[in-house]
Structure formats: structure tokens, C-alpha cells
Design a protein around this motif. Structure first.
Motif, short mmCIF file in Angstrom:
data_model
loop_
_atom_site.label_atom_id
_atom_site.label_comp_id
_atom_site.label_asym_id
_atom_site.label_seq_id
_atom_site.Cartn_x
_atom_site.Cartn_y
_atom_site.Cartn_z
N UNK A 7 -0.50 -0.30 -22.90
CA UNK A 7 1.05 -0.28 -22.98
C UNK A 7 2.00 -0.04 -21.74
N UNK A 8 1.62 -0.07 -20.89
CA UNK A 8 2.36 0.25 -19.54
C UNK A 8 2.16 -0.49 -18.35
N UNK A 9 3.21 -0.87 -17.60
CA UNK A 9 3.19 -1.54 -16.21
C UNK A 9 1.98 -0.92 -15.34
N UNK A 10 1.46 -1.74 -14.59
CA UNK A 10 0.52 -1.00 -13.52
C UNK A 10 0.77 -1.87 -12.23
N UNK A 11 0.56 -1.01 -11.24
CA UNK A 11 0.68 -1.43 -9.96
C UNK A 11 -0.36 -2.24 -9.15
N UNK A 12 -1.41 -1.19 -8.58
CA UNK A 12 -2.57 -1.76 -8.04
C UNK A 12 -2.34 -2.09 -6.72
N UNK A 13 -1.29 -1.95 -5.83
CA UNK A 13 -0.91 -2.55 -4.81
C UNK A 13 -1.68 -1.81 -3.79
N UNK A 14 -1.90 -0.40 -3.93
CA UNK A 14 -2.42 0.35 -2.96
C UNK A 14 -4.05 -0.10 -2.90
N UNK A 15 -4.64 -0.46 -4.13
CA UNK A 15 -6.07 -0.94 -3.99
C UNK A 15 -6.04 -2.36 -3.25
N UNK A 16 -5.04 -3.23 -3.62
CA UNK A 16 -5.26 -4.55 -2.88
C UNK A 16 -5.19 -4.21 -1.49
N UNK A 17 -4.14 -3.38 -0.80
CA UNK A 17 -4.08 -3.04 0.70
C UNK A 17 -5.38 -2.34 1.00
N UNK A 18 -5.81 -1.48 0.32
CA UNK A 18 -7.00 -0.68 0.74
C UNK A 18 -8.31 -1.25 0.88
N UNK A 19 -8.41 -2.37 -0.17
CA UNK A 19 -9.69 -3.27 0.01
C UNK A 19 -9.69 -3.91 1.28
N UNK A 20 -8.81 -4.50 1.51
CA UNK A 20 -8.62 -5.31 2.87
C UNK A 20 -9.19 -4.30 3.96
N UNK A 21 -8.62 -3.10 4.15
CA UNK A 21 -9.02 -2.09 5.12
C UNK A 21 -10.58 -1.87 5.08
N UNK A 22 -11.13 -1.64 4.01
CA UNK A 22 -12.51 -1.49 3.74
C UNK A 22 -13.27 -2.72 4.31
N UNK A 23 -12.73 -4.16 3.87
CA UNK A 23 -13.68 -5.23 4.22
C UNK A 23 -13.60 -5.47 5.64
N UNK A 24 -12.28 -5.04 6.27
CA UNK A 24 -12.52 -5.28 7.75
C UNK A 24 -12.93 -4.19 8.69
N UNK A 25 -12.64 -2.95 8.23
CA UNK A 25 -13.08 -1.85 9.24
C UNK A 25 -14.26 -0.67 8.57
N UNK A 26 -14.67 -1.24 7.43
CA UNK A 26 -15.77 -0.28 6.90
C UNK A 26 -15.35 1.23 6.40
N UNK A 27 -13.98 1.48 6.34
CA UNK A 27 -13.44 2.98 5.80
C UNK A 27 -13.94 2.86 4.60
N UNK A 28 -14.29 4.06 4.12
CA UNK A 28 -14.46 4.34 3.06
C UNK A 28 -13.33 4.00 1.84
N UNK A 29 -13.74 3.58 0.55
CA UNK A 29 -12.81 3.08 -0.10
C UNK A 29 -11.33 4.22 -0.44
N UNK A 30 -11.96 5.46 -1.01
CA UNK A 30 -11.12 6.29 -1.29
C UNK A 30 -10.20 6.72 0.01
N UNK A 31 -10.65 6.61 1.09
CA UNK A 31 -9.89 7.00 2.20
C UNK A 31 -8.69 5.85 2.68
N UNK A 32 -9.22 4.66 2.26
CA UNK A 32 -8.06 3.71 2.57
C UNK A 32 -6.96 3.75 1.56
N UNK A 33 -7.07 4.41 0.34
CA UNK A 33 -6.26 4.62 -0.57
C UNK A 33 -5.36 5.88 -0.11
N UNK A 34 -5.94 6.62 0.43
CA UNK A 34 -4.92 7.97 1.14
C UNK A 34 -4.40 7.54 2.30
#
Length: 394
Positions: free
Chosen positions: A267-294
Motif C-alpha cells: 500500500x505504499x510507494x517504493x523507490x529502489x533507485x539505490x538498488x538500480x544505481x548499486x547494481x551497476x556498480x557491482x556489475x562493472x566493478x565487482x563491489x559487494x552488493x551491500x557496499x554499493x548501497x552504502x
């Protein structure tokens, strides 16, 4: 835009088996006539004896039990397709994921892909292939070893495409686990880095569903705030542990599950932009997913202060107990968020990972390639705004 709670359906069929010595109950959770394939990752489940415990629990299982190991920390399509081929060739009809979110995500894909009509590349879309719906999947269960993603109690997953340098999500009502065993003592052997990653990952999952704009969803807001406060309280304690504490590990495990089991998003809006931007960091540079979010989240909050003003003030007051003007509370809350990640020994800038300004345009190009050009809860985060977020995170 409506400021009311949206209509929603709630559905979660996963049987959670939580607590001490629950692994022994595994044989009662899988039908005896099923041919079972165990799926796991690297060497940790072998090194620390978890896989042996699973096999012992299934010693009297009447059906055949096979194995597929080597699922990566960011599960790759290339590896998972090998598991799909094995399932088809050997006619396995029940899957058991033994691992963290990556192994569970991978198992969800295998469960769907093994019975998918057509090329399973079409499960994803996002420029990889024409997206087609999942209409069935093999039954599967999980034995959780690393709390982080909530994948043990939701129906979504993320898969990495090595050659295409993409990290894409999927999900359906057919890819919920039948059951998940959550035994906190299994986490005792985790390295501190993985514990920290789990706490950070869960924290940002909550923020993606909470840090948007108010719609009067009092239940969802208070639940999210309680989970955030719990992680803020136990995160540094987990990092300081000399001997694992059962209650700390139990609360860590259950918080991570509840962070993304579907309850907070109703019932609420959701963002998920941090994940969208973070996933690209992992895909290109192999940094742990959680650390890309931080890396991404504090900078995103800085850039998007105006759009998230009301929720940032609420977050500052309720979660951090801050006072002062709205602007003061917002700034302090963002600083405390960054400091929380740093207290987990997680760097919050590209510089912390020996990366510089060269990453910005590479990452923006990836966002454009994957269609992430109008993201966030309002769909108003353009490539230019994403570029500003990446730049601020340098």
C-alpha cells in the motif's frame, strides 16, 4: 498524487521454520518421493559443516539427493543455466538452496527456468530479451546461512549476466520458497564482513520502501522504523562480538527477513533507485552488493532532499530522535546514516574502493543501456540526477 494508502493484495505462502536445532526437521519438510537437488555456493557451507548437517538431516530421505555447487556471490546466468540443464537431464523435482540470498535467488531462477516455456532468457527483459511471464516453477526450500536479502521469504531474485555486464531482477507468485529454515546459530561462522553486509543490505531494503513520501500508512511506517532502529542498535554490537550471542543473531536474522518479505511494501510507494544505481556498480566493478548501497544511499538522500523532505523529517525524528529545524534534522539524519554504515566498517564513497571520477560516465551509460532513465518512487530520477548522485558519492 494521492496521499492515501493504496489498494493491495497480501500473499506469502512460505513456511518459516525459525530457531534452535530446526535443521533436523528438514526430512519432514520435503515429500519423501521427491528427487532433491541441493544448490549451494562456494566452500563455506562445506568448510563450516552446514552442508554435512543438511545431508545428515536427509539421510533417511527415500528419493535421490544430488548436488550442484559453485553459485557465485552474485549468481550468474551462465552458471545457473548449467544447473537448469542438470535439473532437466536428471529429472530433479525439488530444489533445496543452502546459502544466502545469492544462492536462494539463483535457486529461484533454476526452479522457474527448468519448466519455462521457451528460452529462459525471456524471464528478465530489460534489454536482454523480450520479457515473458513465469507461469510455473519447481517447488523449492531454503536453508538460510546469511541474513541479508529477505529472499528466503519473498518471490524475487537478481541474476548477473557476465558477458552483458548486467544485473537484472525477476520474480513471480510461483517463486516463493515452500519453506525456509532460519537457524540463527548457523550464522556463528560468518566473517564479520558478511555480517556487516547483511545488516547494511537489510537497512537499505527497508529504506527503499520507507524513504519516499507519506501516504498515511501508519502500520508500515512504524514497522519500518522499528526494524531500522533494531538494526541501528544491533549492528555495532554484532561487529564488536567476540563470542556470537544467540539473541543478537536471532534478531539480525529475523530483521533481515522482515525487511523484504513483502510486509513493508504493501500500500505504499517504493523507490529502489539505490538498488538500480548499486547494481551497476557491482556489475562493472565487482563491489559487494551491500557496499554499493552504502555508497549510493547517503548521496541519494542529499541530492533528493526536496523530494523526500517529509519522510526525511519523520525518519530524523522517529528513528534518530533528532530535534531542531527541518533542514537541521534532515542533514543530521543523513550524516547519521552515513556514520552507521561506517560503524559497520563499510566505506560510503567510491574513493574507499580505490575508484575515482572515471566511474561516473561509465555507470550512467549502463543505466541508460538498461532503461533506468526515469526511476524512483515518482519516476522522476533522470540520468542527470543519477549522474549527480554518483558524482556526490566520489
Amino acid at each position: 498524487m494521492s496521499e492515501e494508502i493504496r489498494n493491495f493484495d497480501a500473499y506469502n505462502p512460505t513456511h518459516i521454520v525459525f530457531g534452535k536445532n530446526r535443521l533436523a526437521e528438514l526430512e519432514n519438510l520435503i515429500p519423501q518421493d521427491k528427487k532433491v537437488l541441493l544448490l549451494y555456493g562456494g566452500g563455506s557451507v562445506k568448510k563450516f559443516g552446514t552442508l554435512d548437517k543438511v545431508k545428515k538431516a536427509l539421510a533417511n530421505h527415500q528419493g535421490e539427493v544430488g548436488e550442484f555447487g559453485g553459485i557465485e556471490a552474485n549468481p550468474t546466468y551462465e552458471t545457473l543455466i548449467q544447473a537448469v540443464d542438470l535439473v532437466k537431464k536428471e529429472n530433479y523435482d525439488f530444489l533445496l538452496a543452502v546459502g544466502g540470498g545469492s544462492v536462494i535467488d539463483g535457486t529461484k531462477f533454476v526452479a522457474a527456468a527448468a519448466v519455462f516455456d521457451g528460452d529462459p532468457i525471456h524471464i528478465f527483459g530489460n534489454g536482454i530479451g523480450e520479457k515473458k511471464p513465469i507461469t510455473k516453477a519447481l517447488p523449492f526450500g531454503t536453508v538460510l546461512t546469511l541474513p541479508a536479502t529477505g529472499s528466503e521469504m519473498n518471490s524475487g531474485g537478481v541474476v548477473t549476466f557476465v558477458e552483458k555486464k548486467a544485473k537484472l531482477s525477476f520474480g513471480s507468485a510461483y517463486t516463493f520458497p515452500v519453506f525456509s529454515i532460519l537457524e540463527p546459530e548457523i550464522t556463528y561462522t560468518l566473517p564479520k564482513r558478511q555480517v556487516a553486509n547483511g545488516v547494511a543490505d537489510a537497512f537499505v531494503h527497508i529504506m527503499e520502501q520507507y524513504m519516499t513520501y507519506p501516504v498515511g500508512a501508519m502500520i508500515q511506517d512504524r514497522f519500518a522504523e522499528g526494524l531500522l532502529m533494531t538494526l541501528i542498535e544491533i549492528g555495532p554490537k554484532l561487529m564488536a562480538e567476540e563470542t556470537p550471542d544467540y539473541n543478537l543473531r536471532a534478531n539480525f536474522m529475523w530483521a533481515a527477513t522482515n525487511a523484504l518479505n513483502g510486509t513493508l511494501s504493501k500500500g505504499v510507494p517504493q523507490d529502489w533507485a539505490s538498488h538500480g544505481l548499486g547494481h551497476e556498480i557491482t556489475a562493472l566493478y565487482g563491489i559487494d552488493h551491500a557496499r554499493t548501497l552504502a555508497i549510493v544511499l547517503p548521496s541519494l538522500l542529499e541530492v533528493r532532499k526536496a523530494e523526500k523532505h517529509d519522510k526525511l523529517v519523520q525518519y530524523a525524528e522517529r528513528v534518530w530522535g533528532l530535534t531542531g529545524s527541518d533542514d537541521e534534522k534532515i542533514q543530521q539524519a543523513i550524516e547519521k546514516t552515513r556514520a552507521f554504515f561506517e560503524s559497520l566498517e563499510i566505506g560510503t564513497s567510491f574513493q574507499a574502493y580505490d575508484l575515482g571520477e572515471e566511474v561516473v560516465e561509465e555507470l550512467v551509460a549502463q543505466l541508460e543501456k538498461h532503461g533506468l532513465t526515469s526511476i524512483s518512487e515518482r519516476g522522476d530520477q533522470t540520468l542527470e540526477i543519477s549522474r549527480e548522485i554518483y558524482t556526490r558519492a566520489l
